[in-house]
Write a protein that holds these residues in place. Structure first.
Motif, PDB file in Angstrom:
ATOM      1  N   ASP A  27     124.468  28.265  14.971  1.00  0.00           N
ATOM      2  CA  ASP A  27     125.859  28.047  15.463  1.00  0.00           C
ATOM      3  C   ASP A  27     126.615  29.049  15.928  1.00  0.00           C
ATOM      4  OD1 ASP A  27     125.508  25.515  14.282  1.00  0.00           O
ATOM      5  OD2 ASP A  27     125.866  26.160  11.977  1.00  0.00           O
ATOM      6  N   GLN A  28     126.008  30.440  16.062  1.00  0.00           N
ATOM      7  CA  GLN A  28     126.679  31.566  16.636  1.00  0.00           C
ATOM      8  C   GLN A  28     126.052  31.655  17.878  1.00  0.00           C
ATOM      9  OE1 GLN A  28     126.164  34.999  13.955  1.00  0.00           O
ATOM     10  NE2 GLN A  28     125.629  33.915  12.319  1.00  0.00           N
ATOM     11  N   PRO A  29     127.035  31.421  18.838  1.00  0.00           N
ATOM     12  CA  PRO A  29     126.636  31.175  20.365  1.00  0.00           C
ATOM     13  C   PRO A  29     126.063  32.373  20.972  1.00  0.00           C
ATOM     14  CG  PRO A  29     129.108  31.044  20.360  1.00  0.00           C
ATOM     15  CD  PRO A  29     128.444  31.194  18.830  1.00  0.00           C
ATOM     16  N   ASP A  30     126.372  33.450  20.334  1.00  0.00           N
ATOM     17  CA  ASP A  30     125.651  34.807  21.095  1.00  0.00           C
ATOM     18  C   ASP A  30     124.372  35.094  20.526  1.00  0.00           C
ATOM     19  OD1 ASP A  30     126.903  35.569  18.607  1.00  0.00           O
ATOM     20  OD2 ASP A  30     127.032  37.568  19.124  1.00  0.00           O
ATOM     21  N   ILE A  31     123.861  34.374  19.526  1.00  0.00           N
ATOM     22  CA  ILE A  31     122.433  34.837  18.900  1.00  0.00           C
ATOM     23  C   ILE A  31     121.416  34.091  19.743  1.00  0.00           C
ATOM     24  CG2 ILE A  31     120.821  34.466  16.984  1.00  0.00           C
ATOM     25  CD1 ILE A  31     122.736  36.398  16.040  1.00  0.00           C
ATOM     26  N   ILE A  32     120.618  34.855  20.300  1.00  0.00           N
ATOM     27  CA  ILE A  32     119.531  34.400  20.953  1.00  0.00           C
ATOM     28  C   ILE A  32     118.330  34.121  19.970  1.00  0.00           C
ATOM     29  CG2 ILE A  32     117.420  34.576  22.537  1.00  0.00           C
ATOM     30  CD1 ILE A  32     119.426  36.249  24.331  1.00  0.00           C
ATOM     31  N   SER A  33     118.171  32.676  19.588  1.00  0.00           N
ATOM     32  CA  SER A  33     117.299  32.391  18.445  1.00  0.00           C
ATOM     33  C   SER A  33     115.583  32.050  18.861  1.00  0.00           C
ATOM     34  CB  SER A  33     117.916  31.459  17.583  1.00  0.00           C
ATOM     35  OG  SER A  33     117.091  31.111  16.472  1.00  0.00           O
ATOM     36  N   PHE A  34     114.827  32.641  18.097  1.00  0.00           N
ATOM     37  CA  PHE A  34     113.434  32.108  18.515  1.00  0.00           C
ATOM     38  C   PHE A  34     112.833  31.747  16.940  1.00  0.00           C
ATOM     39  CE2 PHE A  34     113.974  35.450  21.630  1.00  0.00           C
ATOM     40  CZ  PHE A  34     113.691  34.764  22.698  1.00  0.00           C
ATOM     41  N   ILE A  38     112.197  23.556  16.210  1.00  0.00           N
ATOM     42  CA  ILE A  38     112.592  22.392  16.403  1.00  0.00           C
ATOM     43  C   ILE A  38     112.527  22.057  17.743  1.00  0.00           C
ATOM     44  CG2 ILE A  38     114.361  22.497  14.468  1.00  0.00           C
ATOM     45  CD1 ILE A  38     116.571  23.382  16.373  1.00  0.00           C
ATOM     46  N   PRO A  39     112.656  20.702  18.262  1.00  0.00           N
ATOM     47  CA  PRO A  39     112.423  20.153  19.434  1.00  0.00           C
ATOM     48  C   PRO A  39     113.706  20.659  20.213  1.00  0.00           C
ATOM     49  CG  PRO A  39     111.958  18.524  17.938  1.00  0.00           C
ATOM     50  CD  PRO A  39     112.635  19.684  17.186  1.00  0.00           C
ATOM     51  N   ASP A  40     113.684  20.515  21.545  1.00  0.00           N
ATOM     52  CA  ASP A  40     114.971  20.706  22.361  1.00  0.00           C
ATOM     53  C   ASP A  40     115.648  19.460  22.599  1.00  0.00           C
ATOM     54  OD1 ASP A  40     116.471  20.912  24.351  1.00  0.00           O
ATOM     55  OD2 ASP A  40     115.187  21.986  25.871  1.00  0.00           O
ATOM     56  N   PRO A  41     116.791  19.247  22.006  1.00  0.00           N
ATOM     57  CA  PRO A  41     117.292  17.917  21.958  1.00  0.00           C
ATOM     58  C   PRO A  41     117.758  17.435  23.332  1.00  0.00           C
ATOM     59  CG  PRO A  41     119.009  19.587  21.296  1.00  0.00           C
ATOM     60  CD  PRO A  41     117.531  20.338  21.504  1.00  0.00           C
ATOM     61  N   SER A  42     117.896  18.275  24.432  1.00  0.00           N
ATOM     62  CA  SER A  42     117.973  17.801  25.705  1.00  0.00           C
ATOM     63  C   SER A  42     116.767  16.802  26.132  1.00  0.00           C
ATOM     64  CB  SER A  42     118.118  18.906  26.631  1.00  0.00           C
ATOM     65  OG  SER A  42     117.082  19.659  26.930  1.00  0.00           O
ATOM     66  N   LEU A  43     115.725  16.892  25.598  1.00  0.00           N
ATOM     67  CA  LEU A  43     114.414  16.257  25.948  1.00  0.00           C
ATOM     68  C   LEU A  43     114.338  14.837  25.410  1.00  0.00           C
ATOM     69  CD1 LEU A  43     111.742  19.026  26.342  1.00  0.00           C
ATOM     70  CD2 LEU A  43     113.380  18.051  27.954  1.00  0.00           C
ATOM     71  N   ARG A 303     105.100  18.051  27.021  1.00  0.00           N
ATOM     72  CA  ARG A 303     104.033  18.608  27.326  1.00  0.00           C
ATOM     73  C   ARG A 303     104.339  19.662  28.431  1.00  0.00           C
ATOM     74  NH1 ARG A 303      98.878  14.715  26.671  1.00  0.00           N
ATOM     75  NH2 ARG A 303      98.376  14.695  24.545  1.00  0.00           N
ATOM     76  N   ARG A 304     104.673  19.186  29.480  1.00  0.00           N
ATOM     77  CA  ARG A 304     104.946  20.019  30.756  1.00  0.00           C
ATOM     78  C   ARG A 304     106.210  20.944  30.531  1.00  0.00           C
ATOM     79  NH1 ARG A 304     109.194  19.308  34.164  1.00  0.00           N
ATOM     80  NH2 ARG A 304     109.394  17.251  33.676  1.00  0.00           N
ATOM     81  N   ILE A 305     107.170  20.457  29.767  1.00  0.00           N
ATOM     82  CA  ILE A 305     108.303  21.561  29.842  1.00  0.00           C
ATOM     83  C   ILE A 305     107.996  22.603  28.633  1.00  0.00           C
ATOM     84  CG2 ILE A 305     110.599  21.685  29.065  1.00  0.00           C
ATOM     85  CD1 ILE A 305     111.278  19.091  30.428  1.00  0.00           C
ATOM     86  N   SER A 380     109.514  30.744  17.931  1.00  0.00           N
ATOM     87  CA  SER A 380     109.404  29.488  18.459  1.00  0.00           C
ATOM     88  C   SER A 380     109.926  29.427  19.954  1.00  0.00           C
ATOM     89  CB  SER A 380     110.080  28.379  17.812  1.00  0.00           C
ATOM     90  OG  SER A 380     110.214  27.181  18.279  1.00  0.00           O
ATOM     91  N   PHE A 381     109.442  28.736  20.855  1.00  0.00           N
ATOM     92  CA  PHE A 381     109.546  28.692  22.340  1.00  0.00           C
ATOM     93  C   PHE A 381     109.980  27.409  22.753  1.00  0.00           C
ATOM     94  CE2 PHE A 381     104.861  28.151  21.944  1.00  0.00           C
ATOM     95  CZ  PHE A 381     104.719  26.971  22.454  1.00  0.00           C
ATOM     96  N   THR A 382     110.152  26.436  22.015  1.00  0.00           N
ATOM     97  CA  THR A 382     110.553  25.200  22.420  1.00  0.00           C
ATOM     98  C   THR A 382     112.425  25.175  22.795  1.00  0.00           C
ATOM     99  OG1 THR A 382     110.939  24.727  20.139  1.00  0.00           O
ATOM    100  CG2 THR A 382     108.884  23.573  21.024  1.00  0.00           C
ATOM    101  N   LEU A 383     113.020  26.009  22.412  1.00  0.00           N
ATOM    102  CA  LEU A 383     114.258  25.904  22.819  1.00  0.00           C
ATOM    103  C   LEU A 383     114.336  27.334  23.768  1.00  0.00           C
ATOM    104  CD1 LEU A 383     116.355  25.313  19.593  1.00  0.00           C
ATOM    105  CD2 LEU A 383     115.894  23.690  21.560  1.00  0.00           C
ATOM    106  N   ALA A 384     113.309  28.072  24.071  1.00  0.00           N
ATOM    107  CA  ALA A 384     113.440  29.259  24.979  1.00  0.00           C
ATOM    108  C   ALA A 384     113.752  29.084  26.351  1.00  0.00           C
ATOM    109  CB  ALA A 384     112.010  30.151  24.745  1.00  0.00           C
TER     110      ALA A 384
END
Length: 407
Positions: A27-34, A38-43, A303-305, A380-384
């Motif tokens: 919820d903190q937009p300036d944090i880069i979180s690994f 969790i899955p990428d919700p855009s997918l 899988r691709r992304i 975690s790299f799914t949102l990276a």
């Protein structure tokens, strides 16, 4: 007296999930979180779910979607899952399928079904934190499962379990792209787990949450498929398979399943009746619609992304990490496991990472039943996305380099 004086003794073993707490950082937009796995919700297949819910609620099925459901789960969904498991090498029918509210509920039910206080659960070191949380309430003892080879004999496991006051009830593991390490077991290692379970006459719980997320390498048969082949069929097997739609379709619907011998399913149904009656009817019907129309395409998309993101973060680690830091190179899944030199406590390092570099990860000790592994961490790299990789990993590398220079 306070109400806390009335708590059962098992409540003392219920601990907060470090991962759930770390998700608040998102919820903190300036944090880069690994941190959050969790899955990428855009997918998520948004359009497919919109169509599914419209169809479920727009026709003759609407009443059934809003009505109570049988505890086993929606019959057409169980039939689809039986066909899916058969494709994985596990011949079965709907009688071997039990629908859960996410695979996490399945782990809780299995702990409740099998563990008496002081019984022993074999788990890997490290293992999935959610499994420890699910099992802890049933007051087990943990022993270290070593699928890649160890010195503990079956007799020694049994003797230690008896000395603790119980017996070995099951071996729990994530054989494909494990959470947290990303490790995948070879066929020989899986056969070895079955050999050990046969010697101990215990069950095997196969957590297959990430099985579909393979980016390269050759697939390895599920443990339950190997067990069926050697035992003559699922109803004679000792393996219990926990599957999930969360990593491929959407976690918010909380849809998972267990594939197991009928005698296990029958007991799980009784537990479901006592707990929440059944998983939501409308979600089961919507998941079936999306699975029938979009599952294969969705698997290929993620899988691709995710495979591209894994490649990017591995390259960034290679460029940014100082000498002495090691990490896994998973063939799939969501996670990379990083091991720092001895003496660095990643829980303390996380506080510095957030305060000084605005980057987050999960300290590794959370995944060890004995609290060890303090020099490890999970990424975690799914949102990276590109920014996370090009800015976040160098920040983390800079922090680790500075921590090593302080020693």
């Amino acid at each position: 007296m306070t109400l806390t004086d009335l708590f059962a003794t098992r409540s003392s073993r219920m601990k907060a999930s470090e991962i759930r707490e770390l998700l608040k950082l998102l919820d903190q937009p300036d944090i880069i979180s690994f941190a959050g796995g969790i899955p990428d919700p855009s997918l998520f297949p948004h359009d497919a779910f919109r169509r599914a819910y419209a169809e479920v609620l727009g026709g003759a099925a609407a009443n059934a979607a809003l009505q109570y459901q049988v505890s086993e789960g929606y019959l057409p969904l169980r039939r689809w899952l039986a066909a899916h498991m058969t494709d994985l090498g596990v011949p079965c029918d709907e009688g071997n399928i039990f629908i859960t509210s996410g695979s996490q509920q399945g782990l809780d039910y299995l702990g409740k079904l099998m563990l008496s206080p002081a019984d022993t659960a074999l788990v890997t070191w490290p293992t999935y934190l959610g499994a420890l949380q699910a099992f802890n309430a049933y007051e087990p003892t943990y022993a270290r499962l070593q699928p890649n080879g160890g010195n503990t004999t079956p007799a020694e496991y049994a003797e230690a379990a008896a000395a603790a006051g119980g017996r070995v009830k099951f071996a729990y593991l994530v054989p494909d792209f494990a959470n947290p390490t990303g490790e995948t077991l070879t066929r020989a290692q899986r056969e070895g787990v079955l050999d050990l379970a046969a010697e101990l006459d215990c069950a095997v719980i196969e957590d297959a949450a990430y099985q579909a997320l393979r980016y390269d390498g050759e697939p390895v048969p599920p443990i339950i498929a190997l067990d069926c082949a050697r035992s003559g069929g699922l109803d004679a097997a000792r393996t219990i398979y926990c599957g999930s739609f969360s990593k491929i379709l959407a976690p918010g619907l909380r849809m998972g399943w267990i594939c197991a011998p009928r005698r296990i399913v029958e007991k799980l149904v009784l537990m479901k009746q006592a707990a929440d009656l059944h998983s939501p009817s409308i979600n089961q019907m919507a998941i079936l619609h999306v699975a029938e129309t979009s599952y294969a395409a969705q698997v290929e998309t993620v899988r691709r992304i995710y495979g591209e993101r894994r490649n990017a973060i591995l390259a960034a680690l290679e460029a940014a990490m100082p000498v002495g830091v090691e990490w896994s190179r998973p063939e799939g899944g969501m996670f990379i496991w990083v091991t720092l030199p001895d003496g660095i406590d990643t829980t303390a390092l996380l506080a510095r990472a957030v305060a000084e570099e605005r980057v987050a990860f999960v300290p590794g000790s959370a995944f060890f039943a004995d609290g060890s592994g303090r020099n490890t961490l999970r990424l975690s790299f799914t949102l990276a996305d590109e920014r996370a990789v090009t800015e976040g990993i160098p920040r983390l590398g800079r922090l680790i380099r500075d921590e090593l220079a302080r020693r």
